[in-house]
Motif scaffolding. Structure first.
Motif, PDB file in Angstrom:
ATOM      1  N   ASN A 191      -1.268  -0.757   0.607  1.00 19.73           N
ATOM      2  CA  ASN A 191      -1.095  -2.067  -0.016  1.00 19.73           C
ATOM      3  C   ASN A 191       0.388  -2.378  -0.225  1.00 19.73           C
ATOM      4  OD1 ASN A 191      -2.126  -4.462  -1.670  1.00 19.73           O
ATOM      5  ND2 ASN A 191      -0.783  -3.399  -3.097  1.00 19.73           N
ATOM      6  N   ALA A 192       1.140  -1.386  -0.650  1.00 14.76           N
ATOM      7  CA  ALA A 192       2.558  -1.597  -0.932  1.00 14.76           C
ATOM      8  C   ALA A 192       3.328  -1.999   0.326  1.00 14.76           C
ATOM      9  CB  ALA A 192       3.167  -0.334  -1.544  1.00 14.76           C
ATOM     10  N   TYR A 193       3.056  -1.342   1.436  1.00 12.92           N
ATOM     11  CA  TYR A 193       3.785  -1.690   2.658  1.00 12.92           C
ATOM     12  C   TYR A 193       3.459  -3.109   3.103  1.00 12.92           C
ATOM     13  CZ  TYR A 193       5.613  -2.027   7.297  1.00 12.92           C
ATOM     14  OH  TYR A 193       6.301  -2.471   8.386  1.00 12.92           O
ATOM     15  N   ILE A 194       2.183  -3.410   3.190  1.00 13.30           N
ATOM     16  CA  ILE A 194       1.788  -4.740   3.666  1.00 13.30           C
ATOM     17  C   ILE A 194       2.317  -5.823   2.735  1.00 13.30           C
ATOM     18  CG2 ILE A 194      -0.180  -6.256   4.105  1.00 13.30           C
ATOM     19  CD1 ILE A 194      -1.694  -3.687   5.046  1.00 13.30           C
ATOM     20  N   GLY A 195       2.148  -5.641   1.435  1.00 13.20           N
ATOM     21  CA  GLY A 195       2.604  -6.638   0.477  1.00 13.20           C
ATOM     22  C   GLY A 195       4.109  -6.837   0.502  1.00 13.20           C
ATOM     23  N   ASN A 196       4.841  -5.741   0.561  1.00 10.71           N
ATOM     24  CA  ASN A 196       6.302  -5.851   0.556  1.00 10.71           C
ATOM     25  C   ASN A 196       6.848  -6.370   1.882  1.00 10.71           C
ATOM     26  OD1 ASN A 196       7.357  -5.082  -2.096  1.00 10.71           O
ATOM     27  ND2 ASN A 196       6.260  -3.180  -1.707  1.00 10.71           N
ATOM     28  N   ARG A 197       6.295  -5.923   2.989  1.00 10.85           N
ATOM     29  CA  ARG A 197       6.790  -6.380   4.299  1.00 10.85           C
ATOM     30  C   ARG A 197       6.465  -7.861   4.522  1.00 10.85           C
ATOM     31  NH1 ARG A 197      10.718  -6.163   7.220  1.00 10.85           N
ATOM     32  NH2 ARG A 197      10.577  -8.245   6.504  1.00 10.85           N
ATOM     33  N   GLU A 198       5.241  -8.245   4.212  1.00  9.13           N
ATOM     34  CA  GLU A 198       4.783  -9.583   4.559  1.00  9.13           C
ATOM     35  C   GLU A 198       5.026 -10.627   3.478  1.00  9.13           C
ATOM     36  OE1 GLU A 198       4.047 -10.118   7.606  1.00  9.13           O
ATOM     37  OE2 GLU A 198       3.998  -7.992   8.121  1.00  9.13           O
ATOM     38  N   TRP A 199       5.362 -10.208   2.253  1.00 10.13           N
ATOM     39  CA  TRP A 199       5.573 -11.194   1.192  1.00 10.13           C
ATOM     40  C   TRP A 199       6.913 -11.001   0.488  1.00 10.13           C
ATOM     41  CZ3 TRP A 199       3.780 -11.304  -4.399  1.00 10.13           C
ATOM     42  CH2 TRP A 199       3.896 -12.593  -4.923  1.00 10.13           C
ATOM     43  N   THR A 200       7.113  -9.843  -0.136  1.00  9.03           N
ATOM     44  CA  THR A 200       8.319  -9.639  -0.927  1.00  9.03           C
ATOM     45  C   THR A 200       9.585  -9.771  -0.094  1.00  9.03           C
ATOM     46  OG1 THR A 200       7.101  -8.129  -2.345  1.00  9.03           O
ATOM     47  CG2 THR A 200       9.501  -8.045  -2.488  1.00  9.03           C
ATOM     48  N   PHE A 201       9.660  -9.055   1.024  1.00  5.30           N
ATOM     49  CA  PHE A 201      10.865  -9.011   1.851  1.00  5.30           C
ATOM     50  C   PHE A 201      10.662  -9.715   3.187  1.00  5.30           C
ATOM     51  CE2 PHE A 201      11.136  -5.314  -1.000  1.00  5.30           C
ATOM     52  CZ  PHE A 201      12.368  -5.544  -1.575  1.00  5.30           C
ATOM     53  N   ARG A 202       9.804 -10.717   3.217  1.00  2.00           N
ATOM     54  CA  ARG A 202       9.502 -11.412   4.478  1.00  2.00           C
ATOM     55  C   ARG A 202      10.735 -12.096   5.069  1.00  2.00           C
ATOM     56  NH1 ARG A 202       7.231 -14.787   0.556  1.00  2.00           N
ATOM     57  NH2 ARG A 202       8.192 -16.848   0.508  1.00  2.00           N
ATOM     58  N   HIS A 203      11.685 -12.454   4.222  1.00  2.00           N
ATOM     59  CA  HIS A 203      12.891 -13.139   4.687  1.00  2.00           C
ATOM     60  C   HIS A 203      13.922 -12.190   5.285  1.00  2.00           C
ATOM     61  CE1 HIS A 203      13.757 -11.699   0.652  1.00  2.00           C
ATOM     62  NE2 HIS A 203      15.042 -11.754   0.961  1.00  2.00           N
ATOM     63  N   ARG A 204      13.660 -10.901   5.180  1.00  7.81           N
ATOM     64  CA  ARG A 204      14.609  -9.908   5.684  1.00  7.81           C
ATOM     65  C   ARG A 204      14.417  -9.697   7.176  1.00  7.81           C
ATOM     66  NH1 ARG A 204      16.994  -6.622   1.656  1.00  7.81           N
ATOM     67  NH2 ARG A 204      17.267  -7.971  -0.137  1.00  7.81           N
TER      68      ARG A 204
END
Length: 160
Positions: A57-70
């Motif tokens: 969950n952490a990878y998907i959430g962070n990659r696709e939402w939190t840090f999506r602009h990176r």
């Protein structure tokens, strides 16, 4: 980018990170309690396994939402950095749970009960959240370095 804009952007990233982390924490705590109290697993083994369950969950959430602009580097490289970061954080979290349980055993002379174990586990999660955010922000989902444009000299035309 001025200081206010940077702080606002960092606050947005931090808020999304905390939401993803909150959901991952619920998954981790639920899995931890299931492993320890339903299946009878050792505390450290349960902590590691629960952390790995929440990791998806952490990878998907962070990659696709939190840090999506990176910037996205190669998916494999990013996943490897994510896994290494979380391996370090999981080991640190397991060490904190072990140390907390040992301290409570030393203070009380008996194994800590479920409430104390969960307080220790939540304390370990709180500490690790800070470590993870810094590592995700600066290493795993980092921005690409700014490229400075260099003006090329005008070519000299022959005969002038």
């Amino acid at each position: 980018m001025d200081r206010r804009s940077r702080l606002r952007r960092l606050a947005g990233v931090g808020t999304r990170f905390l939401i993803v982390g909150g959901i991952s924490t619920l998954i981790e705590v639920g899995a931890f309690n299931l492993f320890v109290y339903a299946f009878g697993w050792d505390l450290v083994v349960a902590k590691v396994a629960a952390s790995l369950v929440a990791l998806v969950n952490a990878y998907i959430g962070n990659r696709e939402w939190t840090f999506r602009h990176r910037d996205r580097r190669g998916r494999v490289a990013e996943i490897v950095l994510f896994l290494v970061t979380n391996l370090v954080c999981t080991g640190l979290g397991a060490g904190i749970v072990w140390l907390g349980a040992e301290i409570m055993l030393g203070l009380t002379g008996r194994q800590p009960g479920p409430a104390v174990v969960n307080v220790i586990n939540l304390a370990s999660i709180a500490i690790i959240v800070l470590v993870r955010f810094v590592l995700y922000h600066y290493i795993v989902f980092r921005t690409a370095p700014a490229v400075v444009a260099v003006a090329e000299p005008d070519p000299v035309e022959p005969g002038r």
